[in-house]
Design a protein around this motif. Structure first.
Motif, PDB file in Angstrom:
ATOM      1  N   SER A   1      -7.921  -6.166   1.956  1.00  0.00           N
ATOM      2  CA  SER A   1      -7.993  -4.702   1.952  1.00  0.00           C
ATOM      3  C   SER A   1      -6.605  -4.115   1.706  1.00  0.00           C
ATOM      4  O   SER A   1      -5.606  -4.834   1.702  1.00  0.00           O
ATOM      5  CB  SER A   1      -8.514  -4.200   3.300  1.00  0.00           C
ATOM      6  OG  SER A   1      -7.485  -4.305   4.272  1.00  0.00           O
ATOM      7  N   GLU A   2      -6.565  -2.793   1.535  1.00  0.00           N
ATOM      8  CA  GLU A   2      -5.264  -2.141   1.312  1.00  0.00           C
ATOM      9  C   GLU A   2      -4.350  -2.237   2.522  1.00  0.00           C
ATOM     10  O   GLU A   2      -3.148  -1.991   2.419  1.00  0.00           O
ATOM     11  CB  GLU A   2      -5.476  -0.666   0.937  1.00  0.00           C
ATOM     12  CG  GLU A   2      -6.075  -0.530  -0.445  1.00  0.00           C
ATOM     13  CD  GLU A   2      -5.927   0.872  -1.015  1.00  0.00           C
ATOM     14  OE1 GLU A   2      -4.807   1.413  -0.953  1.00  0.00           O
ATOM     15  OE2 GLU A   2      -6.929   1.400  -1.503  1.00  0.00           O
ATOM     16  N   LYS A   3      -4.909  -2.571   3.681  1.00  0.00           N
ATOM     17  CA  LYS A   3      -4.078  -2.743   4.889  1.00  0.00           C
ATOM     18  C   LYS A   3      -3.433  -4.127   4.916  1.00  0.00           C
ATOM     19  O   LYS A   3      -2.525  -4.373   5.702  1.00  0.00           O
ATOM     20  CB  LYS A   3      -4.939  -2.562   6.138  1.00  0.00           C
ATOM     21  CG  LYS A   3      -5.410  -1.124   6.325  1.00  0.00           C
ATOM     22  CD  LYS A   3      -6.008  -0.949   7.725  1.00  0.00           C
ATOM     23  CE  LYS A   3      -6.295   0.514   8.007  1.00  0.00           C
ATOM     24  NZ  LYS A   3      -7.710   0.768   8.269  1.00  0.00           N
ATOM     25  N   SER A   4      -3.923  -5.035   4.077  1.00  0.00           N
ATOM     26  CA  SER A   4      -3.363  -6.391   4.074  1.00  0.00           C
ATOM     27  C   SER A   4      -2.182  -6.462   3.115  1.00  0.00           C
ATOM     28  O   SER A   4      -2.132  -5.746   2.118  1.00  0.00           O
ATOM     29  CB  SER A   4      -4.425  -7.411   3.667  1.00  0.00           C
ATOM     30  OG  SER A   4      -4.643  -7.375   2.266  1.00  0.00           O
ATOM     31  N   VAL A   5      -1.240  -7.326   3.422  1.00  0.00           N
ATOM     32  CA  VAL A   5      -0.053  -7.486   2.578  1.00  0.00           C
ATOM     33  C   VAL A   5      -0.461  -7.921   1.166  1.00  0.00           C
ATOM     34  O   VAL A   5      -0.044  -7.322   0.176  1.00  0.00           O
ATOM     35  CB  VAL A   5       0.930  -8.510   3.201  1.00  0.00           C
ATOM     36  CG1 VAL A   5       2.026  -8.898   2.221  1.00  0.00           C
ATOM     37  CG2 VAL A   5       1.538  -7.942   4.477  1.00  0.00           C
ATOM     38  N   LEU A   6      -1.296  -8.955   1.083  1.00  0.00           N
ATOM     39  CA  LEU A   6      -1.673  -9.450  -0.248  1.00  0.00           C
ATOM     40  C   LEU A   6      -2.542  -8.447  -0.998  1.00  0.00           C
ATOM     41  O   LEU A   6      -2.413  -8.291  -2.213  1.00  0.00           O
ATOM     42  CB  LEU A   6      -2.385 -10.807  -0.125  1.00  0.00           C
ATOM     43  CG  LEU A   6      -1.481 -11.987   0.255  1.00  0.00           C
ATOM     44  CD1 LEU A   6      -2.316 -13.249   0.493  1.00  0.00           C
ATOM     45  CD2 LEU A   6      -0.407 -12.253  -0.799  1.00  0.00           C
ATOM     46  N   GLY A   7      -3.420  -7.753  -0.284  1.00  0.00           N
ATOM     47  CA  GLY A   7      -4.272  -6.745  -0.918  1.00  0.00           C
ATOM     48  C   GLY A   7      -3.466  -5.593  -1.484  1.00  0.00           C
ATOM     49  O   GLY A   7      -3.689  -5.136  -2.608  1.00  0.00           O
ATOM     50  N   LYS A   8      -2.496  -5.131  -0.709  1.00  0.00           N
ATOM     51  CA  LYS A   8      -1.626  -4.034  -1.150  1.00  0.00           C
ATOM     52  C   LYS A   8      -0.766  -4.486  -2.335  1.00  0.00           C
ATOM     53  O   LYS A   8      -0.585  -3.760  -3.315  1.00  0.00           O
ATOM     54  CB  LYS A   8      -0.745  -3.607   0.034  1.00  0.00           C
ATOM     55  CG  LYS A   8       0.137  -2.413  -0.232  1.00  0.00           C
ATOM     56  CD  LYS A   8      -0.609  -1.103  -0.188  1.00  0.00           C
ATOM     57  CE  LYS A   8       0.352   0.068  -0.317  1.00  0.00           C
ATOM     58  NZ  LYS A   8      -0.277   1.228  -0.925  1.00  0.00           N
ATOM     59  N   TRP A   9      -0.274  -5.696  -2.239  1.00  0.00           N
ATOM     60  CA  TRP A   9       0.555  -6.286  -3.297  1.00  0.00           C
ATOM     61  C   TRP A   9      -0.236  -6.386  -4.607  1.00  0.00           C
ATOM     62  O   TRP A   9       0.233  -5.960  -5.662  1.00  0.00           O
ATOM     63  CB  TRP A   9       1.035  -7.657  -2.822  1.00  0.00           C
ATOM     64  CG  TRP A   9       1.870  -8.457  -3.761  1.00  0.00           C
ATOM     65  CD1 TRP A   9       3.143  -8.189  -4.164  1.00  0.00           C
ATOM     66  CD2 TRP A   9       1.506  -9.698  -4.379  1.00  0.00           C
ATOM     67  NE1 TRP A   9       3.589  -9.197  -5.003  1.00  0.00           N
ATOM     68  CE2 TRP A   9       2.604 -10.123  -5.144  1.00  0.00           C
ATOM     69  CE3 TRP A   9       0.362 -10.496  -4.338  1.00  0.00           C
ATOM     70  CZ2 TRP A   9       2.595 -11.314  -5.880  1.00  0.00           C
ATOM     71  CZ3 TRP A   9       0.348 -11.682  -5.068  1.00  0.00           C
ATOM     72  CH2 TRP A   9       1.453 -12.067  -5.837  1.00  0.00           C
ATOM     73  N   LEU A  10      -1.447  -6.905  -4.527  1.00  0.00           N
ATOM     74  CA  LEU A  10      -2.279  -7.035  -5.733  1.00  0.00           C
ATOM     75  C   LEU A  10      -2.588  -5.670  -6.351  1.00  0.00           C
ATOM     76  O   LEU A  10      -2.566  -5.516  -7.573  1.00  0.00           O
ATOM     77  CB  LEU A  10      -3.591  -7.755  -5.396  1.00  0.00           C
ATOM     78  CG  LEU A  10      -3.477  -9.259  -5.093  1.00  0.00           C
ATOM     79  CD1 LEU A  10      -4.779  -9.778  -4.500  1.00  0.00           C
ATOM     80  CD2 LEU A  10      -3.103 -10.048  -6.347  1.00  0.00           C
ATOM     81  N   ARG A  11      -2.852  -4.690  -5.508  1.00  0.00           N
ATOM     82  CA  ARG A  11      -3.192  -3.347  -6.010  1.00  0.00           C
ATOM     83  C   ARG A  11      -2.004  -2.637  -6.655  1.00  0.00           C
ATOM     84  O   ARG A  11      -2.182  -1.636  -7.339  1.00  0.00           O
ATOM     85  CB  ARG A  11      -3.748  -2.494  -4.863  1.00  0.00           C
ATOM     86  CG  ARG A  11      -5.189  -2.840  -4.493  1.00  0.00           C
ATOM     87  CD  ARG A  11      -5.600  -2.111  -3.209  1.00  0.00           C
ATOM     88  NE  ARG A  11      -7.003  -2.335  -2.888  1.00  0.00           N
ATOM     89  CZ  ARG A  11      -7.480  -3.401  -2.243  1.00  0.00           C
ATOM     90  NH1 ARG A  11      -6.632  -4.361  -1.839  1.00  0.00           N
ATOM     91  NH2 ARG A  11      -8.775  -3.526  -1.991  1.00  0.00           N
ATOM     92  N   SER A  12      -0.799  -3.146  -6.437  1.00  0.00           N
ATOM     93  CA  SER A  12       0.395  -2.504  -7.006  1.00  0.00           C
ATOM     94  C   SER A  12       0.719  -3.041  -8.405  1.00  0.00           C
ATOM     95  O   SER A  12       1.642  -2.565  -9.053  1.00  0.00           O
ATOM     96  CB  SER A  12       1.605  -2.750  -6.101  1.00  0.00           C
ATOM     97  OG  SER A  12       2.067  -4.095  -6.244  1.00  0.00           O
ATOM     98  N   LYS A  13      -0.039  -4.030  -8.861  1.00  0.00           N
ATOM     99  CA  LYS A  13       0.335  -4.745 -10.082  1.00  0.00           C
ATOM    100  C   LYS A  13       0.036  -3.952 -11.353  1.00  0.00           C
ATOM    101  O   LYS A  13      -0.879  -3.142 -11.391  1.00  0.00           O
ATOM    102  CB  LYS A  13      -0.383  -6.098 -10.123  1.00  0.00           C
ATOM    103  CG  LYS A  13       0.082  -7.044  -9.024  1.00  0.00           C
ATOM    104  CD  LYS A  13       1.566  -7.278  -9.128  1.00  0.00           C
ATOM    105  CE  LYS A  13       2.180  -7.947  -7.942  1.00  0.00           C
ATOM    106  NZ  LYS A  13       3.613  -7.703  -7.875  1.00  0.00           N
ATOM    107  N   PRO A  14       0.828  -4.212 -12.418  1.00  0.00           N
ATOM    108  CA  PRO A  14       0.624  -3.482 -13.670  1.00  0.00           C
ATOM    109  C   PRO A  14      -0.683  -3.871 -14.377  1.00  0.00           C
ATOM    110  O   PRO A  14      -1.230  -4.944 -14.123  1.00  0.00           O
ATOM    111  CB  PRO A  14       1.828  -3.906 -14.523  1.00  0.00           C
ATOM    112  CG  PRO A  14       2.246  -5.224 -13.990  1.00  0.00           C
ATOM    113  CD  PRO A  14       1.937  -5.184 -12.522  1.00  0.00           C
ATOM    114  N   VAL A  15      -1.122  -2.997 -15.261  1.00  0.00           N
ATOM    115  CA  VAL A  15      -2.285  -3.277 -16.090  1.00  0.00           C
ATOM    116  C   VAL A  15      -1.811  -3.844 -17.436  1.00  0.00           C
ATOM    117  O   VAL A  15      -2.439  -4.736 -18.010  1.00  0.00           O
ATOM    118  CB  VAL A  15      -3.100  -1.981 -16.318  1.00  0.00           C
ATOM    119  CG1 VAL A  15      -4.305  -2.248 -17.205  1.00  0.00           C
ATOM    120  CG2 VAL A  15      -3.540  -1.391 -14.990  1.00  0.00           C
TER     121      VAL A  15
END
Length: 201
Positions: free
Chosen positions: A181-195
């Motif tokens: 989820s967005e509260k998780s470190v990996l989830g937040k990290w993945l959601r920040s990635k470029p397209v």
């Protein structure tokens, strides 16, 4: 059989909490700078406590351009096959025998599909997370772009996950997608990635 997985690390009310599964048993602990070295050693993580908290300040930059890059290596479709992934990076000289960044100012591009099929997705993600930090310090970069399997996981479409992670869901009493989820470190990290990224020409 005894399942080991994790850690899954979350920010909850400005505290950092880790959950993991050890021999089929769920474990939890709050992480502070003073005890992070124990977690780091336990899970062979290659980054610092501040890297966890910094994730929550990441601003997505969905289109990125880089020029004058002399070395580029591209891999994709790791699909939780951690051993193959590590062997590939070692063989290409991207990491050394201790699994640390060895590619200088080079750019490693991971074209998605780290999730599904294999049973070491968590290990792959944490290794990439740490490698990204090491690369930055050396003047290089790790670029992670999400593939359809990342999108599937984040949307809780789990048709291709390994059976191990069905057991992880049951033991952790958490939906697999919620572990990212967005509260998780990996989830937040993945959601920040470029397209889109453009390197050189």
């Amino acid at each position: 059989d005894s399942i080991n997985d994790g850690p899954y690390i979350f920010q909850l009310n400005n505290k950092i909490k880790a959950k993991w599964i050890e021999n089929g048993v769920r474990k939890e602990a709050f992480i502070i700078p003073d005890n992070f070295h124990q977690i780091k050693k336990k899970f062979n993580l290659s980054f610092n406590y501040n890297d966890l908290t910094d994730v929550y300040r990441l601003k997505p930059n969905f289109s990125q351009t880089y020029s004058n890059i002399d070395s580029i290596s591209v891999i994709s479709d790791i699909h939780g096959e951690y051993t193959t992934y590590i062997d590939l990076l070692k063989g290409a000289g991207i990491i050394d025998k201790n699994l640390n960044w060895n590619f200088g100012k080079g750019h490693l591009v991971v074209l998605g599909d780290m999730f599904d099929r294999g049973d070491m997705v968590t290990e792959v993600l944490w290794h990439l997370f740490g490698l990204e930090k090491q690369a930055e310090k050396a003047g290089g970069m790790v670029h992670v772009i999400l593939g359809n399997h990342e999108i599937m996981t984040l949307r809780n479409s789990l048709v291709e996950i390994n059976d191990k992670y069905r057991k992880v869901e049951a033991i952790s009493n958490t939906d697999y997608a919620d572990l990212y989820s967005e509260k998780s470190v990996l989830g937040k990290w993945l959601r920040s990635k470029p397209v889109v990224i453009t390197i050189n020409d």
